[in-house]
Design an enzyme around this catalytic site. Structure first.
Site, PDB file in Angstrom:
ATOM      1  N   ASN A 181     -10.330  -0.100   0.002  1.00 26.16           N
ATOM      2  CA  ASN A 181      -8.702  -0.108   0.222  1.00 26.16           C
ATOM      3  C   ASN A 181      -8.404  -0.561  -1.103  1.00 26.16           C
ATOM      4  O   ASN A 181      -8.487  -1.669  -1.515  1.00 26.16           O
ATOM      5  CB  ASN A 181      -8.216  -1.050   1.324  1.00 26.16           C
ATOM      6  CG  ASN A 181      -6.643  -1.026   1.586  1.00 26.16           C
ATOM      7  OD1 ASN A 181      -5.958  -0.402   0.331  1.00 26.16           O
ATOM      8  ND2 ASN A 181      -6.080  -1.485   2.484  1.00 26.16           N
ATOM      9  N   HIS A 187      -3.572   7.228   3.504  1.00 27.01           N
ATOM     10  CA  HIS A 187      -3.962   5.898   2.760  1.00 27.01           C
ATOM     11  C   HIS A 187      -5.231   5.362   3.619  1.00 27.01           C
ATOM     12  O   HIS A 187      -5.538   5.541   4.585  1.00 27.01           O
ATOM     13  CB  HIS A 187      -2.843   4.759   3.217  1.00 27.01           C
ATOM     14  CG  HIS A 187      -3.467   3.300   2.686  1.00 27.01           C
ATOM     15  ND1 HIS A 187      -3.696   3.267   1.352  1.00 27.01           N
ATOM     16  CD2 HIS A 187      -3.352   1.972   3.323  1.00 27.01           C
ATOM     17  CE1 HIS A 187      -4.023   1.973   1.286  1.00 27.01           C
ATOM     18  NE2 HIS A 187      -3.617   1.319   2.307  1.00 27.01           N
ATOM     19  N   CYS A 214       0.811  -1.348  -0.050  1.00 23.40           N
ATOM     20  CA  CYS A 214      -0.093  -0.162  -0.035  1.00 23.40           C
ATOM     21  C   CYS A 214       0.733   1.206  -0.062  1.00 23.40           C
ATOM     22  O   CYS A 214       0.325   2.494  -0.410  1.00 23.40           O
ATOM     23  CB  CYS A 214      -0.907  -0.009   1.133  1.00 23.40           C
ATOM     24  SG  CYS A 214      -1.839  -1.530   1.208  1.00 23.40           S
TER      25      CYS A 214
END
Ligand code: COA
Length: 325
Positions: A281, A251, A112
């Site tokens: 996500n 994030h 990520c």
């Protein structure tokens, strides 16, 4: 020499998977997903669409935005943990799809945090003055490494891609970047099957080793600490104060992580960019798509400072401050 973003674009697949849809697939509720994660919907790519297809669509939009031709791109970097194949790199597939015949191409694996890692790489390519335009892409098809029978993970993830083009700019640009990793914590988030440790076999498939494994609780605690720490560190390196930041682009892993980070940084809710409700996500694509959406918004003007911060499998983390050019 200032390196900044001159073009941007993103692509998300049309298919929307809602919490109501997930209620029919696993033992969960819209109420649980919404209160525990902030996610309402996520996008799912069709079976014939690979990461490079989404990445190329985003890349073409970034080219259209700034009027550069694909032939003017010197380097393509794709941050992804769901490449089309082990090799060639997804960046090579993007090159072929958009016709960027003069580009050197490779992928980056930092989960990520991948887009922030790739941004820093791109900036360094440009700083040596040998290259003029670098395409940086975050793209993921997490739906293919998600166990759709595991309610602890399948509600979290989605697919998408975001691309930016970096070039020398007269004002603003990437001011500072901070990256870090802790390989001793790799078992908090990983995909055990299919690599050289556990090559694909009947057993790895039977044991669902080609799906991501996550220890959500421990990751949550780590995330709340590292997101704030790495934001503080990049501010310190840039010689800036929290009050200099117009928007935080965190994030998009869990809205509770996002709000805890904002609180630690004393940022007002209105300064925090959130799209997790719409996309879930998307790993490296989350930061990329969020950055594109914020650059596209009417609220942004030259000189505004954006603070990006991410964490992910590895473990990895990264933060970057960008002044809008
Ligand atoms: N629907 C309903 N219940 C669920 C559920 C779901 N989708 N997923 C888990 N539960 C249950 C658990 O089984 C557990 O039940 P129990 O108490 O009977 O054992 C309960 O909910 C609480 O589980 P827990 O794991 O403690 O929940 P949580 O508040 O930590 O939330 C996450 C789980 C995954 C949302 C959260 O830990 C998280 O977001 N972690 C970080 C993950 C992350 O960032 N990953 C990506 C990194 S880039």
């Amino acid at each position: 020499m200032s390196i900044g973003i001159v073009g941007w674009g993103f692509y998300v697949p049309d298919k929307i998977l809602t919490n109501a849809d997930l209620e029919k697939m696993v033992d969960t509720t819209d109420e649980w997903i919404t209160t525990r994660t902030g996610i309402k919907t996520r996008r799912i790519a069709p079976s014939d669409m690979a990461v490079s297809d989404m990445a190329a669509a985003a890349a073409q939009r970034a080219l259209d935005k700034c009027g550069l031709s694909a032939k003017q791109i010197d380097v393509i970097i794709v941050a992804t943990i769901t490449p089309d194949m082990f090799f060639p790199s997804s960046a090579c597939f993007v090159q072929s799809k958009i016709g960027a015949e003069n580009a050197a191409c490779f992928d980056v694996s930092a989960a990520c945090s991948g887009f922030i890692y790739a941004l820093e790489l791109g900036r360094n390519f440009l700083c040596n003055k040998k290259y003029k335009n670098v395409m940086v892409i975050g793209a993921e098809k997490l739906s293919v490494i998600t166990d759709w029978q595991d309610r602890g993970t399948c509600v979290l993830f989605g697919d998408g891609a975001g691309a930016v083009i970096l070039s020398e700019v007269k004002s603003g640009g990437i001011i500072s970047c901070y990256l870090g990793s802790d390989g001793t914590q790799s078992e908090l988030l990983f995909l055990p099957g299919g690599g050289s440790r556990n090559p694909a076999s009947e057993d790895t498939v039977k044991n669902k080793m080609h799906f991501l494994k996550m220890r959500g609780n421990e990751l949550f605690k780590f995330a709340v600490r590292i997101m704030a720490d790495s934001a503080e560190e990049v501010l310190k390196q840039a010689g800036l104060k929290k009050s200099d930041i117009k928007y935080l682009i965190p994030h998009q892993a869990n809205s509770r992580i996002i709000w805890a980070t904002a609180k630690k940084l004393d940022l007002d809710e209105s300064q925090v960019f959130v799209n997790i409700d719409r996309y879930g996500n998307m790993s490296s694509a989350s930061s990329a798509v969020a950055l594109c959406e914020i650059l596209e918004s009417k609220d942004i003007k030259r000189g505004d400072k954006l603070l990006m911060v991410a964490f992910g499998g590895g473990l990895t983390w990264g933060s970057s401050i960008i002044e809008v050019s």
